[in-house]
Design a protein around this motif. Structure first.
Motif, PDB file in Angstrom:
ATOM      1  N   PRO A   1     -43.336 -12.374 -58.324  1.00  0.00           N
ATOM      2  CA  PRO A   1     -44.991 -12.947 -58.163  1.00  0.00           C
ATOM      3  C   PRO A   1     -45.673 -12.077 -57.813  1.00  0.00           C
ATOM      4  N   THR A   2     -45.053 -10.765 -57.151  1.00  0.00           N
ATOM      5  CA  THR A   2     -45.844  -9.888 -56.569  1.00  0.00           C
ATOM      6  C   THR A   2     -45.913  -8.656 -57.268  1.00  0.00           C
ATOM      7  N   THR A   3     -45.296  -8.450 -58.388  1.00  0.00           N
ATOM      8  CA  THR A   3     -45.231  -7.080 -59.066  1.00  0.00           C
ATOM      9  C   THR A   3     -46.640  -6.699 -59.793  1.00  0.00           C
ATOM     10  N   GLY A   4     -47.297  -7.703 -60.525  1.00  0.00           N
ATOM     11  CA  GLY A   4     -48.216  -7.327 -61.320  1.00  0.00           C
ATOM     12  C   GLY A   4     -49.577  -6.912 -60.496  1.00  0.00           C
TER      13      GLY A   4
ATOM     14  N   PHE B   1     -48.473  -0.407 -50.856  1.00  0.00           N
ATOM     15  CA  PHE B   1     -48.475  -1.908 -51.516  1.00  0.00           C
ATOM     16  C   PHE B   1     -47.695  -1.691 -52.876  1.00  0.00           C
ATOM     17  N   THR B   2     -47.762  -0.683 -53.402  1.00  0.00           N
ATOM     18  CA  THR B   2     -46.836  -0.394 -54.791  1.00  0.00           C
ATOM     19  C   THR B   2     -45.483  -0.458 -54.300  1.00  0.00           C
TER      20      THR B   2
ATOM     21  N   GLY C   1     -42.304  -6.345 -55.983  1.00  0.00           N
ATOM     22  CA  GLY C   1     -41.262  -6.811 -56.582  1.00  0.00           C
ATOM     23  C   GLY C   1     -39.815  -6.866 -55.611  1.00  0.00           C
ATOM     24  N   GLN C   2     -40.202  -6.413 -54.384  1.00  0.00           N
ATOM     25  CA  GLN C   2     -38.917  -6.674 -53.345  1.00  0.00           C
ATOM     26  C   GLN C   2     -38.633  -8.134 -53.115  1.00  0.00           C
TER      27      GLN C   2
ATOM     28  N   ASP D   1     -53.207   3.280 -57.594  1.00  0.00           N
ATOM     29  CA  ASP D   1     -54.627   4.436 -57.838  1.00  0.00           C
ATOM     30  C   ASP D   1     -55.219   4.126 -56.381  1.00  0.00           C
ATOM     31  N   ASN D   2     -55.197   2.961 -55.718  1.00  0.00           N
ATOM     32  CA  ASN D   2     -56.147   2.685 -54.621  1.00  0.00           C
ATOM     33  C   ASN D   2     -55.695   3.309 -53.269  1.00  0.00           C
TER      34      ASN D   2
END
Length: 170
Positions: A55-58, A72-73, A77-78, A65-66
């Motif tokens: 639920p967090t990957t997208g 955050f990247t 997915g963890q 690029d922020n």
């Protein structure tokens, strides 16, 4: 400790705050449900949490690029991040819909919103303000005005022995 009284007369603003509480609660709960089951609104079935999707990957992968994208990247997915995010959506949504535990919901939801705001910096449509910060302010207002007592179980909740002993849970 004294019991929390029910207001004898409700002001029109009490109903406005109740509608805001229920509406925002539904936004959080809906995000949980759609991400869990993949009902196809924001999350397709094949990317549902129950089907092995994250639920967090997208959202988090899209922040690369922020300004704070690297931070955050790396979280995207963890497993622990997915669980914390989903429990937050469920807990905040349920608390707001019920009108109980608004203080904790406001702090948790506010933190979640500020982190999501930070992940998107620099903002595309405004120099510093977006809906995440407005949601955080509304959450604080809900907790500070006792919005759970109108069309919610806030008065009952505040008078339980547990909450009377630990008012932070109000």
């Amino acid at each position: 400790m004294n019991a929390v009284p029910t207001p004898a007369v409700r002001r029109p603003a009490d109903y406005v705050w109740a509608v805001a509480r229920i509406g925002l609660g539904w936004i959080f709960l809906w995000a949980f449900l759609d991400k869990t089951f993949g009902w196809g609104f924001a999350t397709p079935a094949e990317r549902a949490w129950l089907n092995g999707g994250s639920p967090t990957t997208g959202f988090l992968k899209g922040t690369g690029d922020n300004a704070l994208g690297g931070v955050f990247t790396a979280l995207a997915g963890q497993g622990w991040v997915d669980w914390l995010f989903m429990l937050g959506l469920l807990g905040i949504g349920a608390a707001l819909l019920l009108g109980a535990g608004l203080r904790i919901a406001a702090v948790a939801g506010g933190l979640m919103m500020v982190l999501m705001w930070a992940a998107e910096l620099p903002l595309q449509t405004n120099p510093f303000l977006d809906d995440h910060l407005i949601y955080a302010v509304v959450l604080a207002g809900l907790a500070l005005t006792g919005a759970g007592t109108t069309w919610g179980i806030g008065t009952w909740w505040a008078n339980t022995p547990l909450v009377r002993q630990h008012p932070t849970l109000r």
